[in-house]
Design an enzyme around this catalytic site. Sequence first.
Site, short mmCIF file in Angstrom:
data_model
loop_
_atom_site.label_atom_id
_atom_site.label_comp_id
_atom_site.label_asym_id
_atom_site.label_seq_id
_atom_site.Cartn_x
_atom_site.Cartn_y
_atom_site.Cartn_z
N LEU A 44 36.77 69.22 71.84
CA LEU A 44 36.51 70.61 71.47
C LEU A 44 35.02 70.94 71.56
O LEU A 44 34.63 72.00 72.05
CB LEU A 44 37.02 70.85 70.04
CG LEU A 44 37.12 72.28 69.58
CD1 LEU A 44 38.04 73.10 70.47
CD2 LEU A 44 37.62 72.34 68.13
N ALA A 77 34.46 64.73 64.11
CA ALA A 77 35.43 64.22 63.13
C ALA A 77 35.86 62.83 63.55
O ALA A 77 35.72 62.45 64.71
CB ALA A 77 36.65 65.15 63.07
N TYR A 78 36.39 62.10 62.58
CA TYR A 78 37.04 60.83 62.88
C TYR A 78 38.49 61.18 63.17
O TYR A 78 39.28 61.44 62.26
CB TYR A 78 36.91 59.90 61.67
CG TYR A 78 37.32 58.46 61.93
CD1 TYR A 78 38.17 58.11 62.98
CD2 TYR A 78 36.85 57.45 61.12
CE1 TYR A 78 38.53 56.80 63.20
CE2 TYR A 78 37.21 56.12 61.33
CZ TYR A 78 38.06 55.81 62.38
OH TYR A 78 38.43 54.51 62.60
N LYS A 122 40.75 65.05 56.04
CA LYS A 122 40.43 66.39 56.55
C LYS A 122 40.58 67.43 55.43
O LYS A 122 39.79 68.37 55.34
CB LYS A 122 41.34 66.75 57.74
CG LYS A 122 41.10 65.93 59.00
CD LYS A 122 39.75 66.19 59.66
CE LYS A 122 39.63 67.56 60.26
NZ LYS A 122 38.31 67.75 60.94
N THR A 127 43.07 70.68 60.52
CA THR A 127 44.24 70.22 61.25
C THR A 127 45.57 70.59 60.59
O THR A 127 45.63 70.77 59.36
CB THR A 127 44.16 68.67 61.35
OG1 THR A 127 45.39 68.15 61.83
CG2 THR A 127 43.88 68.01 60.00
N ASP A 128 46.61 70.66 61.41
CA ASP A 128 47.97 70.84 60.89
C ASP A 128 48.40 69.64 60.04
O ASP A 128 49.33 69.74 59.25
CB ASP A 128 48.95 71.03 62.06
CG ASP A 128 48.86 69.93 63.11
OD1 ASP A 128 47.77 69.35 63.30
OD2 ASP A 128 49.89 69.63 63.75
N TYR A 170 44.24 60.35 57.54
CA TYR A 170 43.53 61.37 58.33
C TYR A 170 43.69 62.75 57.66
O TYR A 170 42.72 63.46 57.43
CB TYR A 170 44.07 61.38 59.76
CG TYR A 170 43.57 62.52 60.62
CD1 TYR A 170 42.25 62.57 61.07
CD2 TYR A 170 44.42 63.57 60.99
CE1 TYR A 170 41.80 63.62 61.87
CE2 TYR A 170 43.98 64.61 61.79
CZ TYR A 170 42.67 64.64 62.22
OH TYR A 170 42.23 65.67 63.01
N1 NAP Z 1 42.73 66.43 68.82
C1 NAP Z 1 43.66 67.07 68.15
O1 NAP Z 1 44.85 67.06 68.50
C2 NAP Z 1 43.31 67.89 66.92
C3 NAP Z 1 44.33 68.55 66.23
C4 NAP Z 1 44.00 69.30 65.10
C5 NAP Z 1 42.69 69.39 64.68
N2 NAP Z 1 41.72 68.71 65.36
C6 NAP Z 1 40.34 68.83 64.85
O2 NAP Z 1 39.56 69.47 65.84
C7 NAP Z 1 38.23 68.96 65.83
C8 NAP Z 1 37.84 68.46 67.21
O3 NAP Z 1 38.73 67.43 67.60
P1 NAP Z 1 38.66 66.75 69.03
O4 NAP Z 1 40.05 66.52 69.46
O5 NAP Z 1 37.70 67.48 69.89
O6 NAP Z 1 38.08 65.34 68.62
P2 NAP Z 1 37.33 64.23 69.53
O7 NAP Z 1 37.55 64.49 70.97
O8 NAP Z 1 37.75 62.92 68.96
O9 NAP Z 1 35.83 64.52 69.18
C9 NAP Z 1 35.31 64.22 67.93
C10 NAP Z 1 33.86 63.88 68.16
O10 NAP Z 1 33.27 63.59 66.90
C11 NAP Z 1 32.37 62.51 67.11
N3 NAP Z 1 32.08 61.81 65.89
C12 NAP Z 1 32.87 60.98 65.16
N4 NAP Z 1 32.19 60.48 64.13
C13 NAP Z 1 30.94 61.00 64.19
C14 NAP Z 1 29.77 60.85 63.42
N5 NAP Z 1 29.73 60.07 62.34
N6 NAP Z 1 28.66 61.54 63.79
C15 NAP Z 1 28.66 62.33 64.87
N7 NAP Z 1 29.74 62.51 65.65
C16 NAP Z 1 30.86 61.84 65.31
C17 NAP Z 1 33.12 61.61 68.10
O11 NAP Z 1 32.21 60.72 68.70
P3 NAP Z 1 32.74 59.31 69.28
O12 NAP Z 1 33.51 59.68 70.51
O13 NAP Z 1 31.49 58.58 69.51
O14 NAP Z 1 33.61 58.72 68.21
C18 NAP Z 1 33.65 62.66 69.06
O15 NAP Z 1 32.71 62.97 70.05
C19 NAP Z 1 38.20 67.87 64.75
O16 NAP Z 1 37.76 68.43 63.55
C20 NAP Z 1 39.68 67.50 64.59
O17 NAP Z 1 39.95 67.01 63.31
C21 NAP Z 1 41.98 67.97 66.47
#
Ligand code: NAP
Length: 291
Positions: free
Chosen positions: A2, A51-52, A120, A92-93, A116
């Site tokens: 994102l 996010a983690y 969140k 998140t959902d 998780y």
């Molecule tokens: N993906 C889904 O299906 C989904 C669904 C609902 C909500 N969300 C929410 O949407 C948001 C974006 O999700 P996404 O899918 O884009 O996630 P993503 O691709 O996993 O990206 C998360 C990013 O956060 C970084 N990160 C983790 N720990 C960190 C730290 N301590 N300091 C700085 N950066 C850190 C990660 O770096 P590394 O790669 O180095 O770990 C990664 O670049 C999140 O809040 C997630 O909870 C996601």
Amino acid sequence: MLGSCFLKHLAGDQDFEMYAFDRKNLDISSFKDLEKVFKKISPDFVINCAAYTKVDDCEKHIDEAFKVNSRAAGVIAKVCNQENATLIHFSTDYVFDGENPNGYDENSEPNPINVYGHSKLGGERFIKAYTDDYYIIRTSWLFGKGSKNFVDTMLKLSKEKKSLDIVNDQIGSPTYTNDLVRNVIIYFLEPFLTEIEIHHERSINKETPELKNKLPFGTYHLSNSGQTSWADFAKKIFELSEKKVKVKPISSKEYKTAAKRPACSILNNTKVPDIMRSWEDGLAAYLKLHF
Ligand SMILES: NC(=O)c1ccc[n+]([C@@H]2O[C@H](COP(=O)([O-])OP(=O)(O)OC[C@H]3O[C@@H](n4cnc5c(N)ncnc54)[C@H](OP(=O)(O)O)[C@@H]3O)[C@@H](O)[C@H]2O)c1
């Protein structure tokens, strides 16, 4: 995933300064560094996509999950408050238990069933405790460029397998990052840019017909419309990409994962309804653009 999508949409804009960070140049669980960066930049607006997100790993790495998803979100909110910055944060959902077949609106009571989701939800609560000027945007089942996601995984597997067993008893709304980011910019970010008068003669998205009023602060649900199971999602991916892979629907019991998943985590968008197109249209656009 994102975060890089926001970067793609906002980078190069001449009318405001943007600072973007990945984990290498700002670890958000290092609270001192966070505070230092915020003090230096003194931002008007902050978008937190970090996010983690490894749902199964969170079950084992509980401290890390809560540090990043709960406490760091709280520290970000606190420093936003100190700097008078507005915060957009993604949730998140998976804060819901998935027991309601009709899905959840923005005021439904969260009840996470995995680490998780708990972490969140902790982030949401810290944000609400530390600042009033926040938008918490819950979204679901993201796919898009920049990170491993279900669509890419299915397409990769289609090169190796003729048949796949996929879970059909988890229901949700797949969401294309481009659709989410576009709407967040139009409905949440742009009204602020006009207000802080760095933006009065232009619009980030040239197709935006008119500038919107500022939305009230609070929690929002934004997913592509419609819902599906992972099995039917996979079928649609193969149909649209013309891959000949058979999908065998299975139950979650037959596909064990470390973290439990909600059975039905549909996010009903009651506050800014009808702005997100269907997940099928989002998927078709993603496949057309990238495959
Ligand atoms: N993906 C889904 O299906 C989904 C669904 C609902 C909500 N969300 C929410 O949407 C948001 C974006 O999700 P996404 O899918 O884009 O996630 P993503 O691709 O996993 O990206 C998360 C990013 O956060 C970084 N990160 C983790 N720990 C960190 C730290 N301590 N300091 C700085 N950066 C850190 C990660 O770096 P590394 O790669 O180095 O770990 C990664 O670049 C999140 O809040 C997630 O909870 C996601």
